[in-house]
Enzyme design. Structure first.
Site, mmCIF file in Angstrom:
data_model
loop_
_atom_site.group_PDB
_atom_site.id
_atom_site.type_symbol
_atom_site.label_atom_id
_atom_site.label_comp_id
_atom_site.label_asym_id
_atom_site.label_seq_id
_atom_site.Cartn_x
_atom_site.Cartn_y
_atom_site.Cartn_z
ATOM 1 N NE ARG A 161 33.476 41.711 85.671
ATOM 2 C CZ ARG A 161 33.268 41.667 86.990
ATOM 3 N NH1 ARG A 161 34.012 42.468 87.726
ATOM 4 N NH2 ARG A 161 31.932 40.969 87.150
ATOM 5 C CB SER A 235 28.309 40.352 82.868
ATOM 6 O OG SER A 235 28.008 40.184 84.255
ATOM 7 C CD GLU A 331 32.615 41.132 81.995
ATOM 8 O OE1 GLU A 331 33.295 40.359 81.629
ATOM 9 O OE2 GLU A 331 31.774 41.122 83.066
HETATM 10 N N1 EPU Z 1 18.870 43.072 87.947
HETATM 11 C C1 EPU Z 1 17.452 42.902 87.388
HETATM 12 N N2 EPU Z 1 17.107 42.076 86.262
HETATM 13 C C2 EPU Z 1 18.114 41.271 85.829
HETATM 14 C C3 EPU Z 1 19.457 41.332 86.414
HETATM 15 C C4 EPU Z 1 19.567 42.118 87.306
HETATM 16 O O1 EPU Z 1 16.504 43.493 87.794
HETATM 17 O O2 EPU Z 1 17.837 40.642 84.827
HETATM 18 C C5 EPU Z 1 19.087 43.731 89.040
HETATM 19 C C6 EPU Z 1 19.087 42.869 90.551
HETATM 20 O O3 EPU Z 1 17.991 42.771 90.803
HETATM 21 C C7 EPU Z 1 20.165 43.572 91.250
HETATM 22 C C8 EPU Z 1 20.787 44.468 90.039
HETATM 23 O O4 EPU Z 1 20.405 44.337 88.999
HETATM 24 O O5 EPU Z 1 19.432 44.698 92.102
HETATM 25 C C9 EPU Z 1 22.321 43.789 90.053
HETATM 26 O O6 EPU Z 1 22.179 42.447 89.880
HETATM 27 P P1 EPU Z 1 23.345 41.132 90.149
HETATM 28 O O7 EPU Z 1 23.517 41.324 91.682
HETATM 29 O O8 EPU Z 1 22.617 39.863 89.526
HETATM 30 O O9 EPU Z 1 24.605 41.632 89.535
HETATM 31 P P2 EPU Z 1 25.260 42.242 88.311
HETATM 32 O O10 EPU Z 1 25.228 43.784 88.501
HETATM 33 O O11 EPU Z 1 24.012 42.101 87.048
HETATM 34 C C10 EPU Z 1 27.402 41.808 88.444
HETATM 35 C C11 EPU Z 1 28.610 41.256 87.710
HETATM 36 C C12 EPU Z 1 28.610 39.804 87.590
HETATM 37 C C13 EPU Z 1 28.822 39.324 89.102
HETATM 38 C C14 EPU Z 1 27.483 39.728 89.996
HETATM 39 C C15 EPU Z 1 27.364 39.424 91.419
HETATM 40 C C16 EPU Z 1 29.108 42.826 86.182
HETATM 41 C C17 EPU Z 1 29.283 43.409 84.593
HETATM 42 N N3 EPU Z 1 28.533 41.802 86.261
HETATM 43 O O12 EPU Z 1 26.515 41.450 87.757
HETATM 44 O O13 EPU Z 1 29.767 39.186 86.980
HETATM 45 O O14 EPU Z 1 28.702 37.740 89.257
HETATM 46 O O15 EPU Z 1 27.572 41.268 89.931
HETATM 47 O O16 EPU Z 1 28.498 40.094 92.030
HETATM 48 O O17 EPU Z 1 29.975 43.522 87.152
HETATM 49 C C18 EPU Z 1 30.487 38.462 85.076
HETATM 50 O O18 EPU Z 1 31.325 39.554 84.904
HETATM 51 O O19 EPU Z 1 30.542 37.509 83.841
HETATM 52 C C19 EPU Z 1 29.586 38.174 86.107
HETATM 53 C C20 EPU Z 1 28.683 37.378 85.869
#
Ligand code: EPU
Length: 336
Positions: A161, A235, A331
């Site tokens: 990012r 995010s 971010e």
């Molecule tokens: N989780 C929770 N509760 C929540 C959200 C997430 O427990 O409210 C847990 C999920 O169960 C999972 C983990 O956290 O175990 C990761 O969650 P998720 O797969 O939704 O991905 P993320 O790490 O929260 C990142 C990116 C997103 C991208 C997703 C999918 C960043 C900051 N964010 O989110 O990117 O779509 O992975 O690859 O790296 C963005 O940058 O705007 C964005 C949406």
């Protein structure tokens, strides 16, 4: 070149919070690039669609956008094509057009809001891929001098990012075109947990790139709010990268805390999990809120001002620092 005065930008920002710009310069065509003056120290704010900004104030002096969305084939071989795209092209539409033409590599990044020009700035990523993997060259103008500059992938210094375009020395760089190296052979990447679970459930064993695009559109539509309906910038925070010893201490208190390895000294923790566990999901502050299905996404729930979302982001940051000793970094770009 088109200049708009006292223009209402509210609907073109991610959060859809009230925003006016006194002078908005739109560069609409490649041929207009030559007419861009050297701005010296008086640089307008560069807006590439505005989706990843939080505007804390309601008025800004001047802004500039390159809105051209032309697509040109630069190189073509049996295996790959290099495609040059104008920065104003809507990101999701671009991916769909490429898939329709049998060009692969960007399918995991479908439905990310914003434009092609904004994609390299924060090295957008999702579901196991980052845009840096497909970018060959970024072209643009240094607005202070009016000079045209092209940067190779390596010169863009892409990391998680982040890129050179987020650093202070490059905050006057207006991206006009991006060259993508796309594949004619499919290398589907379906290892991300949500994507794997989707294909297991649908009983698709060898997904094609088009299946991946459809799966991810479906997953995103279920988890993430549609920015055309509920203002948001995806995010709000980056997933923090912490050292192994801090991770081990936290893991003994929170055994269910997920993590992704980064290298032998650090791990990445999902900020969404930290915020969710701290009880913020669905919380409201004035019109600002924490999304019900993804705690990492702050939303304009009900006529919020940028300042309300900013205040909520501080409340979340303070709570995460107190609870886990972790500082969350935004971010989104905050224009205070
Ligand atoms: N989780 C929770 N509760 C929540 C959200 C997430 O427990 O409210 C847990 C999920 O169960 C999972 C983990 O956290 O175990 C990761 O969650 P998720 O797969 O939704 O991905 P993320 O790490 O929260 C990142 C990116 C997103 C991208 C997703 C999918 C960043 C900051 N964010 O989110 O990117 O779509 O992975 O690859 O790296 C963005 O940058 O705007 C964005 C949406």
């Amino acid at each position: 070149m088109n200049i708009l005065h006292n223009h209402d930008l509210t609907q073109s920002t991610g959060f859809k919070t009230p925003l006016h710009v006194r002078k908005y310069i739109l560069i609409e065509h490649e041929k207009d690039i030559e007419t861009i003056p050297a701005f010296g120290n008086d640089i307008p704010l560069i807006i590439g669609g505005g989706t990843n900004y939080l505007f804390v104030k309601t008025e800004i002096d001047s802004a500039i956008s390159y809105t051209g969305s032309e697509i040109t084939v630069i190189e073509d071989s049996n295996l790959t094509s290099v495609i040059r795209v104008g920065a104003g092209k809507v990101w999701h539409e671009f991916i769909i057009e490429m898939l329709d033409n049998g060009l692969f590599g960007l399918e995991n990044l479908v439905l990310i809001p914003g434009t092609v020009g904004a994609a390299p700035v924060q090295n957008i990523g999702a579901y196991g891929r980052e845009v840096a993997e497909s970018i060959q060259t970024v072209h643009g103008i240094q607005l202070s001098s009016g000079m045209r500059v092209s940067l190779s992938n390596e010169q863009c210094q892409f990391t998680y990012r982040h890129s050179i375009f987020k650093t202070k020395d490059w905050n006057d760089f207006l991206i006009t075109h991006v060259d993508f190296l796309l594949q004619k052979i499919e290398y589907p990447m379906a290892h991300y947990p949500d994507v794997q679970a989707y294909f297991t459930q649908q009983e698709i064993h060898e997904p094609h790139c088009l299946d991946i695009a459809h799966a991810i559109m479906d997953i995103r539509q279920r988890k993430l709010p549609d920015p055309s309906i509920i203002g948001n910038a995806g995010s709000f925070f980056k997933n923090p990268i912490i050292d192994i010893s801090t991770y081990q201490t936290l893991k003994s208190t929170y055994p269910d805390m997920p993590s992704y390895p980064v290298d032998d000294k650090t791990v990445k923790i999902p900020a969404g999990w930290l915020i969710d566990k701290a009880g913020w999901k669905g919380f409201r502050h004035n019109g600002a809120g924490v999304h019900e299905h993804q705690a990492l996404v702050l939303i304009n729930a009900n006529d919020a001002f940028g300042a309300d979302i900013y205040a909520l982001s501080h409340m979340v940051q303070n709570s995460i620092l107190t609870m886990y000793g972790i500082t969350l970094e935004p971010e989104v770009n905050i224009i205070a």
